[in-house]
Design a protein around this motif. Structure first.
Motif, short mmCIF file in Angstrom:
data_model
loop_
_atom_site.label_atom_id
_atom_site.label_comp_id
_atom_site.label_asym_id
_atom_site.label_seq_id
_atom_site.Cartn_x
_atom_site.Cartn_y
_atom_site.Cartn_z
N GLU A 97 -14.69 6.16 2.63
CA GLU A 97 -13.97 4.94 3.04
C GLU A 97 -13.00 4.49 1.97
O GLU A 97 -11.93 3.93 2.26
N VAL A 100 -8.97 5.75 1.43
CA VAL A 100 -7.78 5.16 2.07
C VAL A 100 -7.13 4.13 1.14
O VAL A 100 -5.91 4.05 1.04
N GLU A 245 -11.81 -3.43 -2.17
CA GLU A 245 -12.58 -3.05 -0.97
C GLU A 245 -13.59 -4.14 -0.60
O GLU A 245 -14.04 -4.90 -1.46
N ASP A 271 -9.72 1.15 7.39
CA ASP A 271 -9.97 2.51 6.91
C ASP A 271 -9.68 3.52 8.03
O ASP A 271 -9.14 3.16 9.08
N ARG A 277 -11.37 -2.90 5.87
CA ARG A 277 -12.00 -2.24 4.72
C ARG A 277 -11.53 -2.73 3.35
O ARG A 277 -12.29 -2.72 2.38
#
Ligand SMILES: C[S@@+](CC[C@H](N)C(=O)[O-])C[C@H]1O[C@@H](n2cnc3c(N)ncnc32)[C@H](O)[C@@H]1O
Length: 296
Positions: A97, A100, A245, A271, A277
Motif C-alpha cells: 500500500e 503508491v 500514510e 492506493d 490511503r
C-alpha cells in the motif's frame, strides 16, 4: 549424501501451506526452497534433488509459517518497489500500500531533479527504511534523512541504508533535525495509526509479529499523525510538501489534522485498490507561524 526429489518436496510443502489457509502456497514454497538452498528463484527449475538436511530445515520453516509467522521473517527479506530489504522481528514489514505514496513522491522529486535541484527529503518513522531506500534507488541525487525512534528498527534501518547516502537519525521525530527547520522540500511518513483499542481486530500475523510501536497511536489512532503534521510544518520550506500514510477510515480525520496545522492544498489520496490511503499537503510558510511553532 541422501536426498529427496525437489518436485515431491515442493508439492508436499505447498499442500501443507495450502491446508493452513495461506493464499499463495506454491509461490511461498518456492521462496522457502530458494531461501534454504541460497539460490535465486530462476535457478530452482534446475534443482532435481534436495539434501535431507535442507528438507528438515524446510519442514521447520513451514511449521513456523503455518503457525502464522510472516514469510518475510522466515527468509529475512522483503521487497518494496525495486529494493530488497533486510527485515525480521522488531521492525515493521513494508507493505505494498505504501508503494503508491512513494510513486507520488517520485513524480515530484524527478521534476525537481530535472530542474537541476537537489531536493532535501526527510522520512519520519522510517522503520526498515523501505521508503528512503526506494527513493534513493529511483531518484538518485536527493539529499535524504531518515528518522526512527525504536532501537530494534534502527538495526535494520542502518543496514538497509548502509550502501546509500541517506543519513540515519536515531530519535523522536518531534524534535528531530532542528538544523533543517524551514529548509526541507519533501517530508514523507508512514506513522503508526491503529487505535489502541483495535488490537483484538488485527490479523494475528500483524498483531503478533509487527512491533507495537509501529502499529498503535493512541485511542483514536491519530497521535503519531498529529506529530507528523507538526514536525512537517517545522521542517518544510514555504512551498514544501508532505505525504503521510493513514488507515482507510482516516481519510477525513488525518487531512483535518494537516488543515489545523496550517497546511494548504490538503488532499486525500487513494492506493491501488482505490482505498483512501495517504494525505498530501503543501506548507504555505506563513510568516506568523514559522519558527515559533505557534498554531502548529
Ligand atoms: C508503520 S511503521 C513504518 C515503517 C516504514 N516507514 C514502512 O513504511 O515500512 C512506523 C515506524 O515509526 C516509528 N515511530 C513511531 N513513533 C515514532 C516517533 N515519535 N519518532 C520516530 N519514529 C517513530 C516506529 O518505531 C516504526 O518503526
Amino acid at each position: 549424501m541422501s536426498g529427496q526429489p525437489m518436485a515431491t518436496v515442493w508439492r508436499r510443502l505447498a499442500a501443507e501451506l495450502a491446508a493452513a489457509g495461506l493464499d499463495s502456497p506454491q509461490a511461498e514454497a518456492r521462496l522457502l526452497v530458494a531461501h534454504v538452498m541460497d539460490l535465486p528463484l530462476n535457478r530452482l527449475a534446475a534443482l532435481e534433488q534436495l539434501p535431507d538436511q535442507a528438507v528438515a530445515a524446510l519442514d521447520r520453516l513451514v511449521a513456523r509459517r503455518r503457525a502464522g509467522e510472516p514469510l518475510q521473517h522466515l527468509t529475512g527479506q522483503a521487497w518494496f518497489r525495486t529494493v530488497q530489504l533486510a527485515v525480521g522481528p522488531g521492525v515493521f514489514l513494508p507493505r505494498p500500500e505504501t508503494e503508491v505514496m512513494v510513486g507520488w513522491a517520485l513524480d515530484r522529486l524527478r521534476a525537481q531533479l530535472a530542474d537541476g535541484a537537489a531536493p532535501i527529503v526527510v522520512e519520519l518513522c522510517a522503520g526498515s527504511g523501505a521508503i528512503s531506500a526506494a527513493l534513493a534507488a529511483e531518484a538518485p541525487g536527493c539529499r535524504q534523512w531518515a528518522v526512527e525512534r525504536a532501537a530494534s528498527a534502527l538495526v535494520y534501518l542502518r543496514r538497509n541504508l548502509a550502501a546509500s547516502e541517506v543519513v540515519v537519525v536515531a530519535g523522536d521525530m518531534a524534535d528531530a533535525l532542528p538544523e533543517l527547520d524551514h529548509q526541507v522540500d519533501l517530508v514523507l511518513a508512514n506513522p503508526p495509526y491503529v487505535p489502541t483499542g483495535r488490537r483484538p481486530d488485527l490479523p494475528a500475523t500483524v498483531r503478533d509479529f509487527d512491533p507495537p510501536e509501529a502499529l498503535y497511536a493512541g485511542p483514536d489512532g491519530l497521535d503519531a499523525s498529529r506529530v507528523v503534521a507538526q514536525t512537517a510544518g517545522r521542517l518544510l520550506r514555504a512551498g514544501g510538501q508532505v505525504a503521510s500514510e493513514h488507515d482507510d477510515d482516516q481519510g477525513r480525520s488525518v487531512p483535518a489534522l494537516f488543515v489545523a496545522a496550517g497546511f494548504g492544498a490538503v488532499a486525500d489520496q487513494v492506493d491501488l485498490t482505490g482505498r483512501s490511503r495517504f494525505v498530501t499537503a503543501t506548507w504555505d510558510g506563513r510568516p506568523d507561524t514559522m519558527g515559533a511553532g505557534a498554531g502548529r
